[in-house]
Design an enzyme around this catalytic site. Structure first.
Site, mmCIF file in Angstrom:
data_model
loop_
_atom_site.group_PDB
_atom_site.id
_atom_site.type_symbol
_atom_site.label_atom_id
_atom_site.label_comp_id
_atom_site.label_asym_id
_atom_site.label_seq_id
_atom_site.Cartn_x
_atom_site.Cartn_y
_atom_site.Cartn_z
ATOM 1 N N GLY A 84 48.301 41.596 90.547
ATOM 2 C CA GLY A 84 48.289 41.056 91.651
ATOM 3 C C GLY A 84 48.439 41.987 92.896
ATOM 4 N N ARG A 91 44.262 42.939 85.403
ATOM 5 C CA ARG A 91 45.369 42.763 84.589
ATOM 6 C C ARG A 91 45.301 43.518 83.233
ATOM 7 N NH1 ARG A 91 49.335 40.111 87.116
ATOM 8 N NH2 ARG A 91 48.846 38.707 88.942
ATOM 9 N N ASP A 125 56.234 44.929 86.933
ATOM 10 C CA ASP A 125 56.842 45.207 85.878
ATOM 11 C C ASP A 125 55.974 45.497 84.440
ATOM 12 O OD1 ASP A 125 56.256 42.425 85.827
ATOM 13 O OD2 ASP A 125 58.205 42.131 84.515
ATOM 14 N N ASP A 126 55.020 44.618 84.291
ATOM 15 C CA ASP A 126 54.131 44.989 83.281
ATOM 16 C C ASP A 126 53.074 46.334 83.368
ATOM 17 O OD1 ASP A 126 55.094 42.796 81.748
ATOM 18 O OD2 ASP A 126 53.483 41.435 82.583
ATOM 19 N N LYS A 157 55.122 47.746 92.681
ATOM 20 C CA LYS A 157 54.692 46.875 93.605
ATOM 21 C C LYS A 157 54.884 45.455 92.861
ATOM 22 C CE LYS A 157 51.529 44.956 91.766
ATOM 23 N NZ LYS A 157 50.572 44.065 91.202
ATOM 24 N N THR A 158 55.033 44.535 93.626
ATOM 25 C CA THR A 158 54.808 43.011 93.540
ATOM 26 C C THR A 158 55.541 42.226 94.199
ATOM 27 O OG1 THR A 158 55.316 41.175 91.921
ATOM 28 C CG2 THR A 158 56.675 43.041 91.711
ATOM 29 N N ILE A 159 54.641 41.095 94.863
ATOM 30 C CA ILE A 159 55.401 40.369 95.751
ATOM 31 C C ILE A 159 56.353 39.506 95.465
ATOM 32 C CG2 ILE A 159 53.089 39.851 97.148
ATOM 33 C CD1 ILE A 159 53.359 36.960 95.833
ATOM 34 N N ASP A 160 56.601 39.285 93.908
ATOM 35 C CA ASP A 160 57.559 38.573 93.142
ATOM 36 C C ASP A 160 59.037 39.110 93.470
ATOM 37 O OD1 ASP A 160 55.394 37.666 92.236
ATOM 38 O OD2 ASP A 160 55.634 38.223 90.148
ATOM 39 N N MET A 201 54.695 31.205 95.120
ATOM 40 C CA MET A 201 54.530 32.022 94.051
ATOM 41 C C MET A 201 55.677 33.015 93.911
ATOM 42 S SD MET A 201 51.031 34.192 94.387
ATOM 43 C CE MET A 201 49.690 33.724 93.194
ATOM 44 N N GLY A 202 55.374 33.714 92.918
ATOM 45 C CA GLY A 202 56.767 34.484 92.369
ATOM 46 C C GLY A 202 56.911 34.834 90.835
ATOM 47 N N ARG A 203 56.054 34.139 90.186
ATOM 48 C CA ARG A 203 55.967 34.116 88.759
ATOM 49 C C ARG A 203 57.492 33.516 88.202
ATOM 50 N NH1 ARG A 203 52.434 36.235 85.376
ATOM 51 N NH2 ARG A 203 51.903 38.149 86.661
ATOM 52 N N GLU A 236 57.737 29.293 91.849
ATOM 53 C CA GLU A 236 56.398 29.180 90.756
ATOM 54 C C GLU A 236 56.800 29.111 89.369
ATOM 55 O OE1 GLU A 236 52.751 31.823 91.459
ATOM 56 O OE2 GLU A 236 53.759 32.646 89.416
HETATM 57 P P1 FBP Z 1 52.255 40.907 89.855
HETATM 58 O O1 FBP Z 1 53.228 40.740 88.748
HETATM 59 O O2 FBP Z 1 50.927 41.639 89.069
HETATM 60 O O3 FBP Z 1 52.502 41.642 90.703
HETATM 61 O O4 FBP Z 1 51.591 39.413 90.131
HETATM 62 C C1 FBP Z 1 51.934 38.707 91.229
HETATM 63 C C2 FBP Z 1 51.532 37.416 91.356
HETATM 64 O O5 FBP Z 1 51.344 36.828 92.437
HETATM 65 C C3 FBP Z 1 52.417 36.180 90.752
HETATM 66 O O6 FBP Z 1 53.467 35.977 91.662
HETATM 67 C C4 FBP Z 1 51.491 35.450 90.103
HETATM 68 O O7 FBP Z 1 52.089 34.529 89.102
HETATM 69 C C5 FBP Z 1 50.380 36.024 89.823
HETATM 70 O O8 FBP Z 1 50.341 37.131 90.416
HETATM 71 C C6 FBP Z 1 49.082 35.370 89.775
HETATM 72 O O9 FBP Z 1 48.257 36.076 89.791
HETATM 73 P P2 FBP Z 1 46.493 35.817 89.479
HETATM 74 O O10 FBP Z 1 46.333 34.482 89.611
HETATM 75 O O11 FBP Z 1 45.717 36.756 90.267
HETATM 76 O O12 FBP Z 1 46.482 36.335 88.035
#
Ligand code: FBP
Length: 565
Positions: free
Chosen positions: A101, A162, A192-193, A217-220, A266-268, A327
């Protein structure tokens, strides 16, 4: 207004097109100080790196050493630190890609890499992420090409995806790209992935003399390594944008006096984003997924907590409020977590991907034991189907698509009516995610990412491989560091199998940030004590702030940061 004036205005408005709004033009000029080791006589200078005594190792280090023999041996899992050097490498060919993301500041990473490589080395941009790496979709980035993207949000300069690079054929395609472009190094900007991907590629490419470096990188905010990587980039920008919107909604609630807003952020998996926004805005209720798991709370206990806040506020004449929902909360409620685990195994079945959604729901229902069957049947259809959606290519449940805010509204409404039918409860739901991922970076993210780019670029031209670039000591000038990727990897169960992945950093119950939140939340629930932080500030003293959770967890004395001199 005369026709001539109108024409002048129209021409003026047209001049804003293609990223030339007055705002975008102004932010390109934000000053970007650099870490001392990267500067000599006022010019950028490429440092070298020395090995420190500090070792980083996650659980199951023995297993990791077997899975990543090359990079484990090369790095010995020791941290590196930048030191000034008189000799700058020349003739190196490096490629950079974005993965996962978007997050604010990615463009500055590319700018930092390009500039530290200087005119004597070549940088290629890989289009559209890991898939582009396998396809060999690259273009050369000139020194002046990065001027226009400085301090701008998003990943549109390169694009992202991804794709997980996992099979021997995938690796062979990566090698073909390395050979075609005669690459000495690859930089993977990801979460992380994606950094796990980087570790696998680094190990595979080690015998081919191609270095691989990751950038956090990741907003999470779930890619953290203590003081070495206090936060991933993009988190500060995203949380400041969400805090502005949540602050505005909080301001509306006592004005209109009628709504309860259920806001999913958001934030997985991790709740860092929700915790940070809560600290910045002080809503009535904030769910923290890690706490729900630690206290083993059932779905009805979580709902009870929200419903009690609604009823208690109503008793004081307050029929409005805000509930923040992380999230990934659904995956942390023990009974649903167990259901998700079974659904992951179920989804890994050979014939599932081709089955229709109706067939999946029916077959999954039959596959469950009696308790789980009751739980699954009691979930709204929108949640049932999302639990059985295809996983992403890293095997993750796509939690951003699960409407948990609607689930909590439905259940809270029922429970409030049972507790006190006289209570007025008018809920509204929101999901803030994509609104915050691509905003122009805050000053912290802009400066942090530019320096991360410098560190990553310097590491790769020095032939260091299997590390994640880092900037530590963010309150006292900054230090360029390299963290061994193999030291961050552990085993996780995903898609019905054990996988080696970088361990996610979750909110810790003992962390100063959580403790502070815990000490204040009752007061925030009882009456309106919210604050509205307003839009992010890019100039002036307020522009100099780090996330509150980061400052608290680092034991800092203020919110200020100091990278560079
Ligand atoms: P990353 O781990 O790739 O940085 O994902 C960030 C994120 O914003 C998560 O918080 C969210 O679950 C996911 O991307 C949703 O991404 P998309 O809808 O683009 O697949």
């Amino acid at each position: 207004m005369t026709i001539t004036t109108e024409k002048v205005l129209v021409d003026h408005l047209i001049s804003f097109e293609s990223h030339q709004s007055p705002f975008e033009c102004a932010i390109r000029g934000i000053e970007l100080p650099v870490i001392a080791e990267f500067e000599r006589d006022g010019r950028l200078s490429c440092p070298d790196f020395k090995m420190t005594d500090r070792v980083v190792e996650a659980d199951g280090a023995e297993r990791t050493r077997t899975a990543f023999p090359n990079i484990s041996r090369l790095t010995g899992n020791h941290v590196l630190t930048a030191v000034q050097s008189d000799v700058a490498p020349k003739g190196k060919r490096v490629a950079v890609l974005f993965s996962g993301g978007p997050a604010a500041g990615g463009h500055n990473v590319v700018a930092g890499i390009r500039r530290i490589l200087g005119p004597d080395n070549t940088l290629f941009g890989i289009k559209a992420g890991p898939l582009g790496l396998m396809l060999g979709d690259c273009f050369e980035i000139g020194l002046s090409d990065v001027d226009g993207i400085l301090n701008t949000g998003g990943f549109d300069f390169l694009g992202s995806d991804r794709t997980k690079i996992k099979t021997a054929e995938d690796m062979a395609r990566v090698l073909a790209t390395v050979q075609k472009f005669k690459l000495d190094g690859i930089i993977v900007v990801g979460g992380d992935d994606s950094n796990t991907n980087a570790a696998f590629i680094a190990d595979y490419l080690a015998p081919h003399d191609c270095a691989v470096i990751g950038v956090p990188k990741t907003i999470d905010g779930d890619l953290q390594v203590g003081d070495l990587v206090p936060i991933s980039f993009g988190f500060d920008t995203a949380t400041k944008i969400y805090s502005e919107i949540v602050g505005n909604i909080l301001q509306d609630t006592p004005s209109s006096r009628k709504y309860w807003h259920f806001i999913k952020l958001m934030g997985r998996s991790a709740s860092h984003v929700a915790l940070e926004v809560a600290l910045q805005t002080h809503p009535a209720v904030t769910l923290i997924s890690e706490e729900i798991a630690a206290r083993n709370m059932t779905l009805s206990q979580v709902v009870e907590q929200i419903a009690e806040a609604v009823v208690a506020r109503a008793a004081s004449g307050i029929n409005h409020g805000v509930v923040l929902i992380p999230e990934g909360v659904i995956e942390f409620i023990p009974e649903i977590k167990a259901l998700v685990r079974v659904s992951n195994e179920f989804m890994a079945g050979d014939d599932v991907p081709t089955a229709s959604m109706a067939a999946r729901v029916q077959r999954f229902g039959n596959h469950l034991n009696s308790d789980m069957k009751i739980l699954f049947a009691g979930l709204p259809e929108s949640i049932q189907t999302k639990l059985l959606m295809d996983r992403d290519s890293h095997g993750n449940l796509q939690v951003s698509q699960i409407p948990s805010e609607e689930l909590f509204i439905e259940l809270t409404e029922k429970r409030v009516a049972e507790l006190d039918p006289a209570v007025k409860f008018a809920p509204l739901n929101h999901f803030f995610g994509y609104e915050g991922r691509c905003g122009a970076p805050t000053r912290f993210d802009a400066v942090y990412t530019y320096n991360l780019g410098l560190v990553a670029g310097a590491l790769v031209v020095r032939g260091k491989s299997g590390y994640m670039a880092g900037v530590s000591d963010i309150a006292s000038g900054g230090k360029g560091v390299a963290i061994p990727l193999s030291g961050l990897i552990t085993t996780e169960r995903r898609s019905g199998g054990d996988h080696m992945v970088i361990k996610k950093a979750l909110v810790e119950m003992e962390s100063p940030a959580f403790k502070f939140f815990e000490s204040r939340r009752e007061a925030w629930a009882k009456s309106d004590m919210f604050s509205s932080p307003g839009p992010r500030q890019l100039w002036g003293p307020l522009g100099n702030q780090v996330p509150m959770t980061v400052a608290l967890n680092l034991g800092a004395e203020s919110l200020g940061f100091l990278i560079g001199r």
